[in-house]
Design an enzyme around this catalytic site. Structure first.
Site, mmCIF file in Angstrom:
data_model
loop_
_atom_site.group_PDB
_atom_site.id
_atom_site.type_symbol
_atom_site.label_atom_id
_atom_site.label_comp_id
_atom_site.label_asym_id
_atom_site.label_seq_id
_atom_site.Cartn_x
_atom_site.Cartn_y
_atom_site.Cartn_z
ATOM 1 N N GLU A 41 7.972 -2.934 1.627
ATOM 2 C CA GLU A 41 6.828 -3.455 2.379
ATOM 3 C C GLU A 41 6.916 -4.979 2.518
ATOM 4 O O GLU A 41 7.232 -5.683 1.562
ATOM 5 C CB GLU A 41 5.542 -3.068 1.657
ATOM 6 N N LYS A 116 0.387 -0.150 9.013
ATOM 7 C CA LYS A 116 -0.219 0.420 7.805
ATOM 8 C C LYS A 116 -1.654 0.833 8.107
ATOM 9 O O LYS A 116 -2.444 0.054 8.645
ATOM 10 C CB LYS A 116 -0.177 -0.613 6.677
ATOM 11 N N CYS A 152 3.221 1.923 1.775
ATOM 12 C CA CYS A 152 2.591 1.855 0.456
ATOM 13 C C CYS A 152 1.340 2.732 0.332
ATOM 14 O O CYS A 152 1.438 3.934 0.166
ATOM 15 C CB CYS A 152 2.286 0.411 0.095
#
Length: 578
Positions: A41, A116, A152
């Site tokens: 990330e 994300k 994540c």
């Protein structure tokens, strides 16, 4: 198809340097015959970039470097990298100005972008401050293989595993509905003790639930108070760990997706932690070894990334400074550590001798600076003001502040980073001195309870890690002198003083603190668990009163779920209710 995992240690804000890390990994992946490279990330800018993201020129520079990286990569290799991208609709439609994004780079260009969706805003995370959540999950294709991309936290909303739902959306389930064959995850998941096993168990559960294999690439390294353990891994369709990368160090591995089996298969890889498939696990019993490795990494990267090469610390002959000295010696080399002994008239001979023996065991340089004359100077200077008062905490703390001044002078003169040596138990109840032993640029063990300090030192001296011993010293020789481990802990600020004059036994204190700070139990619940009510009330009061000290402390390496650092946001002025 071969897929490479690059477990990188980026430096926050070093866009060019981080780009080179990705490029080097890509060249290695090409040599290994990989078709796809996965990085962590925000691999281009480092995690967490915090308020660097508010600077428009930083985002613009990252955008320019991203395009240059795309053009420099091996053209046929598909690379997934992480960066922050502008939200083009923010001005017109509202919302945050950036996305936390993954980008697919191939043939010299940005081929596809993924945002994300789940933005953590708890503990050390503050992503909602900067990022707009992505609206949809998506995939890209290599041949007929459909590869879903997550970042994540997108994997951390498994309601069945956690017993609750933390977000409305579930990116993994959405990708399953899209019929993807494989899920990739770019991660920057911070370390805390025991988290590696929980993390793998959660993703194994997710794979079994959705029937889709997952490759998880985690950042490694220390950034300020946060440590990232790496520990990247891959899980096949049956939920088996088939590839595990090293913990607490950079690593690289290659595995395969078998189109016939429609599943991931381990190739053994080139990872430093490649093991047989019967030993691909994260052992929960490795407590001291795991924490030691995390602290060593945290010190090494803090020193390196902040531009230091040497450290200095005060050696009291006590167990806390002994552990910090050992960690520092292993992290940056014994030749780069300076220990300073500053005995007062209250310091026992055995404490001085213990500190000297420790220094010999570690092979570190040492200086002896007695402070008795300086104490007398303070006494004379304050005599008229302190007349008709009794000797007390103010006079005791002067000793600590003299030592703190001497250490800061050495730090300023020679450019050494000063390490403070207080543990979590002391920081919790305020058993530490502002502008004295709290001085420093890094509080190495401020998230390590006293009982764990003893455990780590016993583990070290039983041969737990030979890296703490300088080259040439015989193996098997104790690292921490036995007297340091066995004697009663004391600040030695007055005759005959021991810690338990002021504090409960550390076994009792640490259990109360664990329940209060990490388990969020009330005083009544702690008493109900078997602790003395008066002791509990006193500890709770001490924790509450010491908040102003903790706010002024050096950053401390985080190894627990609840550390006195970035994720701790207690008010200083508050009611007596805690």
């Amino acid at each position: 198809m071969k897929i490479a995992i690059a477990q990188l240690n980026p430096t926050i804000g070093d866009i060019f340097g981080n780009s080179n890390l990705i490029l080097e990994a890509a060249k290695k992946a090409e040599v290994e015959g990989a078709n796809l490279l996965l990085t962590p990330e925000l691999s281009l800018i480092g995690y967490p970039p915090r308020d660097l993201l508010i600077n428009p020129s930083f985002i613009a520079d990252a955008g320019v470097q991203l395009l240059q990286l795309a053009q420099a990569l091996p053209p046929e290799l598909a690379v997934i990298a992480g960066t922050a991208l502008p939200n083009a609709n923010a001005v017109k439609l509202g919302g945050k100005s950036l996305f936390n994004s993954a980008v697919l780079l191939q043939n010299g260009a940005v081929k596809q972008v993924f945002h994300k969706r789940l933005l953590p805003t708890y503990d050390v995370f503050d992503e909602d401050r900067y990022f707009e959540p992505g609206e949809n999950s998506n995939y890209f294709s290599i041949g007929e293989l459909k590869i879903g991309v997550t970042i994540c936290e997108d994997l951390w909303n498994n309601e069945e595993f956690w017993g609750k739902r933390s977000y409305a959306g579930d990116p993994v389930s959405d990708l399953a509905k899209l019929g993807v064959d494989l899920v990739l995850n770019l991660s920057a998941s911070p370390y805390s003790a025991g988290k590696r096993g929980v993390r793998s168990a959660m993703l194994q559960h997710s794979v079994i639930r959705c029937g889709i294999p997952i490759i998880y690439a985690n950042q490694v390294g220390g950034n300020d108070d946060i440590i990232f353990d790496g520990s990247s891994f891959a899980v096949n369709r049956k939920g088996d760990l088939i590839q595990v990368l090293a913990s607490f160090e950079t690593d690289f591995a290659v595995l395969e997706y078998d189109a016939v089996k429609q599943d991931l298969v381990g190739s053994g890889g080139t990872g430093q932690d490649a093991r047989s498939t019967t030993d691909l696990s994260f052992h929960p019993a490795e407590g001291d070894a795991e924490i030691w490795a995390a602290l060593v990494l945290g010190v090494r990267d803090y020193v390196r990334k902040c531009g230091f090469s040497k450290v200095v610390l005060g050696l009291s002959g006590g167990i806390d400074s002994a552990l910090v000295a050992a960690i520092a010696s292993c992290a940056i080399g014994h030749e780069n550590v300076l220990g300073v002994l500053m005995p007062s008239p209250y310091s026992s001979d055995h404490s001085v001798n213990d500190a000297l023996e420790l220094a010999r065991n570690l092979g570190i340089a040492i200086e002896l600076l007695p402070i008795g004359d300086l104490m007398k100077t303070y006494d004379r200077t304050l005599a008229n003001l302190f007349v008709n008062t009794t000797f007390g905490i103010a006079e005791e703390n002067i000793q600590s502040r003299i030592r703190g001044n001497l250490l800061m002078a050495i730090s300023n003169k020679f450019g050494h980073l000063l390490l403070s040596t207080g543990n979590k138990s002391e920081m919790a109840v305020g058993y530490c001195t502002l502008y004295g032993d709290m001085n420093g640029g890094l509080a190495v063990i401020s998230d390590v309870p006293k009982t764990r300090v003893y455990s780590l030192c016993r583990w070290l001296s039983s041969g737990g890690y030979v890296g703490a011993v300088p080259p040439g010293q015989p193996l098997g020789k104790e690292i921490i002198p036995v007297n340091i481990i066995t004697k009663a802990p004391s600040a030695e600020l007055k005759p005959g003083q021991i810690d338990q004059d002021s504090l409960p036994d550390y076994d009792v204190l640490d259990d109360i603190l664990q329940r209060l700070i990490e388990n969020h139990e009330s005083a009544q619940q702690i008493v109900a668990a078997g602790h003395d009510e008066a002791v509990v009330k006193r500890v709770v009061k001490l924790v509450r009163q010491a908040e102003f000290k903790r706010r002024q402390a050096a950053p401390g390496l985080k190894i627990s779920d609840r550390a006195f650092g970035t994720g701790w946001r207690m008010p200083i002025a508050k009611s007596s209710f805690y």
